[in-house]
Design a protein around this motif. Structure first.
Motif, mmCIF file in Angstrom:
data_model
loop_
_atom_site.group_PDB
_atom_site.id
_atom_site.type_symbol
_atom_site.label_atom_id
_atom_site.label_comp_id
_atom_site.label_asym_id
_atom_site.label_seq_id
_atom_site.Cartn_x
_atom_site.Cartn_y
_atom_site.Cartn_z
ATOM 1 N N TYR A 26 -9.596 9.890 -9.108
ATOM 2 C CA TYR A 26 -10.884 9.185 -9.090
ATOM 3 C C TYR A 26 -10.823 8.047 -10.108
ATOM 4 O O TYR A 26 -10.064 8.086 -11.075
ATOM 5 N N LYS A 68 -9.251 3.117 -2.916
ATOM 6 C CA LYS A 68 -9.331 4.014 -1.758
ATOM 7 C C LYS A 68 -8.048 4.851 -1.649
ATOM 8 O O LYS A 68 -8.105 6.065 -1.375
ATOM 9 N N ARG A 96 0.705 4.092 -2.831
ATOM 10 C CA ARG A 96 0.367 5.462 -2.427
ATOM 11 C C ARG A 96 1.407 6.463 -2.952
ATOM 12 O O ARG A 96 1.056 7.489 -3.554
ATOM 13 N N GLN A 112 0.827 -1.212 0.000
ATOM 14 C CA GLN A 112 0.000 0.000 0.000
ATOM 15 C C GLN A 112 0.860 1.260 0.000
ATOM 16 O O GLN A 112 0.546 2.242 -0.680
ATOM 17 N N LYS A 118 -6.617 -2.285 -1.347
ATOM 18 C CA LYS A 118 -7.567 -1.162 -1.418
ATOM 19 C C LYS A 118 -7.015 -0.015 -2.263
ATOM 20 O O LYS A 118 -6.993 1.145 -1.847
ATOM 21 N N GLN A 149 -8.134 7.602 -4.249
ATOM 22 C CA GLN A 149 -9.055 8.676 -3.858
ATOM 23 C C GLN A 149 -8.438 9.568 -2.783
ATOM 24 O O GLN A 149 -8.604 10.796 -2.803
ATOM 25 N N ASP A 150 -7.687 8.964 -1.884
ATOM 26 C CA ASP A 150 -7.072 9.722 -0.792
ATOM 27 C C ASP A 150 -6.034 10.729 -1.279
ATOM 28 O O ASP A 150 -5.800 11.749 -0.612
#
Length: 282
Positions: free
Chosen positions: A237, A229, A196, A192, A226, A232-233
């Motif tokens: 989108y 998610k 990110r 993740q 995820k 989006q953070d």
């Protein structure tokens, strides 16, 4: 072009084969009818059903081939076209980049990067050097030792902007070597964290209408990353999620990268997630 003639010839040959299969199917049905009261009829009926399943599968593959042939002739393949400025991130043996370049006929609008050094690629991937040489011949810019997490600060990429940024099957490596488990919370956190920081870096390198594409397994435990998610953070989108198939990218060989680098892995249930800038975020 020679490729166009070859594709056209193969397409006609497949059409002839489909007609022959249809003829054989009718012949099988004709043979079954007079034998309805004989045990052999059941065997023939089973054979016809098996034939039907095989025929339908063949038809699906043929339609997929026709779609690919049209894309190749038009300088397009799946989501990508030769007119787009494309950045490929985390390439293994560069076979995905080469697949796009061959479809386009040129790689002048492409930049392909790897975390490995050129020497490491030579040692770890049997086809890497051959693929790199062809990419370079086709005009692709290639950079090595590029960290996906901070690539926007890379000296050769700093001022570049892209219409498509592609990262296939991102993986942070194994924390505990061969004893690592993809199910462990700490391992998932590492993945993740990679995704990110990749998103943050890629976001800074997009054109106004650009997209970030991540191809990723959707089954457990990979679903626990995820990634939607996370996107989006950081201000992205989800444009769409589309089923990924290796058949859409002829010549692409997905590689493990970590440890046993040159081996492929089963992609299983995977999707290509397409993300764009969310201007409401800013």
């Amino acid at each position: 072009m020679i490729m166009d003639r070859e594709l056209e010839g193969l397409s006609k040959e497949l059409e002839r084969l489909i007609k022959e299969l249809k003829r054989l199917r009718k012949e099988l049905e004709r043979l079954v009818k007079p034998l309805q009261r004989v045990t052999l009829a059941r065997q023939l009926e089973t054979l016809v059903k098996k034939f039907d399943r095989l025929f339908k599968k063949f038809e699906r593959l043929f339609k997929q081939f026709e779609r690919l042939a049209k894309q190749l002739k038009g300088g397009r393949i799946k989501h990508y076209s030769s007119s787009q400025k494309i950045l490929l991130v985390g390439e293994g043996d560069f076979s995905f980049a080469l697949c796009l370049a061959r479809a386009f006929g040129s790689a002048e609008n492409m930049v392909a990067t790897s975390l490995d050094s050129r020497g490491s690629l030579m040692r770890n991937y049997s086809k890497a050097m051959t693929n790199l040489l062809e990419l370079e011949t086709r005009g692709c810019k290639i950079f090595h030792e590029v960290d996906a997490c901070v690539m926007s600060y890379h000296s050769d990429l700093f001022f570049m902007r892209f219409d498509r940024i592609i990262y296939n099957f991102p993986h942070a490596g194994y924390m505990n070597g061969s004893s690592s488990s993809e199910r462990s919370t700490s391992q998932i956190w590492c993945h993740q964290n990679l995704v990110r920081h990749f998103f943050i870096s890629a976001l800074a390198m997009l054109t106004t209408d650009g997209e970030i594409h991540v191809t990723h397994k959707t089954s457990f435990p990979f679903s626990e990353w995820k990634i939607v998610k996370i996107a989006q953070d950081v201000g992205l989108y989800l444009v769409s999620e589309e089923r990924f198939s290796l058949l859409d990218y002829p010549g692409y060989e997905n590689k493990r990268g970590a440890g046993i680098c040159d081996q492929t892995f089963p992609v299983g249930m995977s999707s290509t997630f397409r993300f764009a800038k969310n201007y409401l975020y800013y």
